[in-house]
Each structure stands twice: as structure tokens, then as C-alpha cells.
Design a protein around this motif. Structure first.
Motif, PDB file in Angstrom:
ATOM      1  N   ARG A   1     -25.871 -44.408 -14.866  1.00  0.00           N
ATOM      2  CA  ARG A   1     -25.555 -43.199 -14.876  1.00  0.00           C
ATOM      3  C   ARG A   1     -24.448 -41.796 -15.277  1.00  0.00           C
ATOM      4  O   ARG A   1     -24.217 -40.782 -15.648  1.00  0.00           O
ATOM      5  N   ARG A   2     -23.706 -43.325 -15.790  1.00  0.00           N
ATOM      6  CA  ARG A   2     -22.815 -42.634 -17.329  1.00  0.00           C
ATOM      7  C   ARG A   2     -23.715 -41.446 -18.250  1.00  0.00           C
ATOM      8  O   ARG A   2     -23.228 -40.803 -19.427  1.00  0.00           O
ATOM      9  N   ALA A   3     -25.002 -43.107 -19.117  1.00  0.00           N
ATOM     10  CA  ALA A   3     -25.241 -42.178 -20.037  1.00  0.00           C
ATOM     11  C   ALA A   3     -26.063 -41.192 -19.158  1.00  0.00           C
ATOM     12  O   ALA A   3     -26.205 -39.592 -20.095  1.00  0.00           O
ATOM     13  N   LEU A   4     -26.605 -40.295 -18.171  1.00  0.00           N
ATOM     14  CA  LEU A   4     -27.134 -39.639 -17.918  1.00  0.00           C
ATOM     15  C   LEU A   4     -26.044 -38.404 -17.869  1.00  0.00           C
ATOM     16  O   LEU A   4     -26.387 -36.926 -18.396  1.00  0.00           O
ATOM     17  N   ASP A   5     -25.146 -38.452 -17.220  1.00  0.00           N
ATOM     18  CA  ASP A   5     -24.007 -37.081 -16.926  1.00  0.00           C
ATOM     19  C   ASP A   5     -23.234 -36.974 -18.331  1.00  0.00           C
ATOM     20  O   ASP A   5     -23.089 -36.182 -18.499  1.00  0.00           O
ATOM     21  N   GLU A   6     -23.882 -38.255 -19.660  1.00  0.00           N
ATOM     22  CA  GLU A   6     -22.394 -37.760 -20.575  1.00  0.00           C
ATOM     23  C   GLU A   6     -23.482 -37.468 -21.656  1.00  0.00           C
ATOM     24  O   GLU A   6     -23.315 -37.285 -22.814  1.00  0.00           O
ATOM     25  N   ALA A   7     -25.060 -36.920 -21.494  1.00  0.00           N
ATOM     26  CA  ALA A   7     -26.142 -36.897 -22.637  1.00  0.00           C
ATOM     27  C   ALA A   7     -26.105 -35.654 -23.196  1.00  0.00           C
ATOM     28  O   ALA A   7     -25.180 -34.801 -22.256  1.00  0.00           O
ATOM     29  N   GLU A   8     -26.359 -35.469 -24.459  1.00  0.00           N
ATOM     30  CA  GLU A   8     -25.976 -33.893 -24.972  1.00  0.00           C
ATOM     31  C   GLU A   8     -27.171 -32.951 -23.924  1.00  0.00           C
ATOM     32  O   GLU A   8     -26.342 -32.147 -24.000  1.00  0.00           O
ATOM     33  N   PRO A   9     -27.833 -33.233 -23.717  1.00  0.00           N
ATOM     34  CA  PRO A   9     -28.322 -32.559 -23.318  1.00  0.00           C
ATOM     35  C   PRO A   9     -28.550 -32.083 -21.849  1.00  0.00           C
ATOM     36  O   PRO A   9     -28.316 -30.488 -21.615  1.00  0.00           O
ATOM     37  N   THR A  10     -27.575 -32.769 -21.160  1.00  0.00           N
ATOM     38  CA  THR A  10     -27.057 -32.598 -19.482  1.00  0.00           C
ATOM     39  C   THR A  10     -25.993 -31.871 -20.419  1.00  0.00           C
ATOM     40  O   THR A  10     -25.397 -30.602 -19.712  1.00  0.00           O
ATOM     41  N   GLN A  11     -24.972 -32.081 -20.953  1.00  0.00           N
ATOM     42  CA  GLN A  11     -23.837 -31.104 -21.344  1.00  0.00           C
ATOM     43  C   GLN A  11     -24.279 -29.815 -21.695  1.00  0.00           C
ATOM     44  O   GLN A  11     -24.267 -28.780 -21.232  1.00  0.00           O
ATOM     45  N   LYS A  12     -25.237 -29.351 -22.468  1.00  0.00           N
ATOM     46  CA  LYS A  12     -26.204 -28.160 -23.367  1.00  0.00           C
ATOM     47  C   LYS A  12     -26.476 -27.777 -21.357  1.00  0.00           C
ATOM     48  O   LYS A  12     -26.803 -26.091 -21.417  1.00  0.00           O
ATOM     49  N   PHE A  13     -26.981 -28.377 -20.794  1.00  0.00           N
ATOM     50  CA  PHE A  13     -27.553 -27.818 -19.419  1.00  0.00           C
ATOM     51  C   PHE A  13     -26.518 -27.093 -18.682  1.00  0.00           C
ATOM     52  O   PHE A  13     -26.946 -26.188 -18.294  1.00  0.00           O
ATOM     53  N   ASN A  14     -25.460 -28.018 -18.239  1.00  0.00           N
ATOM     54  CA  ASN A  14     -24.413 -27.380 -17.271  1.00  0.00           C
ATOM     55  C   ASN A  14     -23.684 -25.510 -18.810  1.00  0.00           C
ATOM     56  O   ASN A  14     -23.843 -25.193 -17.490  1.00  0.00           O
ATOM     57  N   THR A  15     -23.520 -26.399 -20.099  1.00  0.00           N
ATOM     58  CA  THR A  15     -23.118 -25.108 -20.057  1.00  0.00           C
ATOM     59  C   THR A  15     -23.978 -23.426 -19.843  1.00  0.00           C
ATOM     60  O   THR A  15     -23.768 -22.465 -19.795  1.00  0.00           O
ATOM     61  N   THR A  16     -25.597 -24.080 -20.451  1.00  0.00           N
ATOM     62  CA  THR A  16     -26.664 -22.739 -19.950  1.00  0.00           C
ATOM     63  C   THR A  16     -26.302 -22.891 -18.723  1.00  0.00           C
ATOM     64  O   THR A  16     -26.680 -21.066 -18.628  1.00  0.00           O
ATOM     65  N   MET A  17     -26.133 -23.504 -18.032  1.00  0.00           N
ATOM     66  CA  MET A  17     -26.656 -22.319 -16.263  1.00  0.00           C
ATOM     67  C   MET A  17     -25.380 -22.338 -16.100  1.00  0.00           C
ATOM     68  O   MET A  17     -25.469 -21.066 -15.476  1.00  0.00           O
ATOM     69  N   GLY A  18     -24.325 -22.343 -16.545  1.00  0.00           N
ATOM     70  CA  GLY A  18     -22.609 -21.423 -16.419  1.00  0.00           C
ATOM     71  C   GLY A  18     -23.688 -19.840 -17.094  1.00  0.00           C
ATOM     72  O   GLY A  18     -22.512 -19.476 -16.196  1.00  0.00           O
ATOM     73  N   ALA A  19     -23.466 -19.857 -17.933  1.00  0.00           N
ATOM     74  CA  ALA A  19     -24.240 -19.230 -19.204  1.00  0.00           C
ATOM     75  C   ALA A  19     -25.148 -17.836 -17.606  1.00  0.00           C
ATOM     76  O   ALA A  19     -24.363 -16.851 -17.903  1.00  0.00           O
ATOM     77  N   LEU A  20     -25.816 -18.523 -17.753  1.00  0.00           N
ATOM     78  CA  LEU A  20     -26.763 -18.173 -16.846  1.00  0.00           C
ATOM     79  C   LEU A  20     -26.231 -17.677 -15.507  1.00  0.00           C
ATOM     80  O   LEU A  20     -26.584 -16.230 -14.938  1.00  0.00           O
ATOM     81  N   GLY A  21     -25.740 -18.418 -14.612  1.00  0.00           N
ATOM     82  CA  GLY A  21     -24.478 -17.830 -14.002  1.00  0.00           C
ATOM     83  C   GLY A  21     -24.068 -16.701 -13.934  1.00  0.00           C
ATOM     84  O   GLY A  21     -23.838 -15.706 -13.283  1.00  0.00           O
ATOM     85  N   SER A  22     -23.006 -16.779 -15.644  1.00  0.00           N
ATOM     86  CA  SER A  22     -22.621 -15.667 -15.277  1.00  0.00           C
ATOM     87  C   SER A  22     -23.085 -13.942 -15.559  1.00  0.00           C
ATOM     88  O   SER A  22     -23.093 -12.869 -15.279  1.00  0.00           O
ATOM     89  N   LEU A  23     -24.100 -14.170 -15.980  1.00  0.00           N
ATOM     90  CA  LEU A  23     -25.140 -13.056 -16.376  1.00  0.00           C
ATOM     91  C   LEU A  23     -25.699 -12.719 -15.460  1.00  0.00           C
ATOM     92  O   LEU A  23     -25.760 -11.459 -15.450  1.00  0.00           O
TER      93      LEU A  23
END
Length: 119
Positions: free
Chosen positions: A92-114
Motif C-alpha cells: 500500500r505504501r509502495a503504491l501510494d508513494e510511487a512517482e507514477p501515483t504522485q504524477k497521476f494525482n497532480t494530473t487529475m488535479g490539473a484536469l479538474g481545474s481545467l
């Protein structure tokens, strides 16, 4: 202009077994949800309840890592709820802390703003 998909894979070593986990794998995520729902619906009682719990926890590990990798990790081990929980928390920690997960969260936030979901 060029676009290439980002890698969504991370490398892990678990109990001496090297494995690759694709944090963006939708089928893996669906298997994980299904395994968790099965555990929530089950009732553990009587003799063998801890062995049953270990088996169910290992189903979650298998949902994440696949049958072959899970078999290698647990080869020669006996049911052990503590170790199973420890491994699930590590995953669970590995999934949460993975760079791809962090990028996904950032991307989804940007998409939501868009598209105006942040109002």
C-alpha cells in the motif's frame, strides 16, 4: 510536438523476489477491490480462523502482484497473519508513494481545474 506515456511501473524486492508492479494497471486495481470485498463479506470463526484470515490476506497480495509472483514470495512459508498484514501495508505504501501515483494525482488535479471541478 511529441507525446510518450510515462512509465507506471515500479520495481520492488519482496522476501528476496524481484518484481515489477504497474501502479496504473486497471485490472490489478479491479482485482484488489474484488479481493477486499470478498474479505469484507466473509466471516471468520472457530478453529482455523487465523489460517483462513491468512489465506484471505494473501488473496489481496495475489490481486496486486499476480499468482506467480505471490507463489514465489510465499514459497516455503506457513500462514502468518502478521507477515501478511506487514506485506500488504508495504505494498500500500509502495503504491501510494510511487512517482507514477504522485504524477497521476497532480494530473487529475490539473484536469479538474481545467474542466472546472475545483469550484
Amino acid at each position: 510536438m511529441r507525446f510518450d506515456f510515462s512509465s507506471t511501473e515500479i520495481e520492488l524486492t519482496i522476501n528476496g523476489v524481484d518484481c515489477t508492479l504497474d501502479v496504473g494497471d486497471a485490472e490489478m486495481q479491479d482485482r484488489l477491490i474484488e479481493a477486499a470485498e470478498l474479505i469484507q463479506r466473509s466471516e471468520l470463526a472457530g478453529n482455523g480462523a487465523n489460517v483462513q484470515a491468512s489465506e484471505q490476506l494473501r488473496q489481496i497480495v495475489e490481486a496486486i502482484l499476480g499468482e506467480e509472483t505471490t507463489g514465489k514470495i510465499y514459497k516455503g512459508t506457513r500462514p502468518n497473519v502478521y507477515k501478511d498484514v506487514e506485506l500488504i501495508l508495504f505494498l500500500r505504501r509502495a503504491l501510494d508513494e510511487a512517482e507514477p501515483t504522485q504524477k497521476f494525482n497532480t494530473t487529475m488535479g490539473a484536469l479538474g481545474s481545467l474542466i472546472g471541478l475545483d469550484d
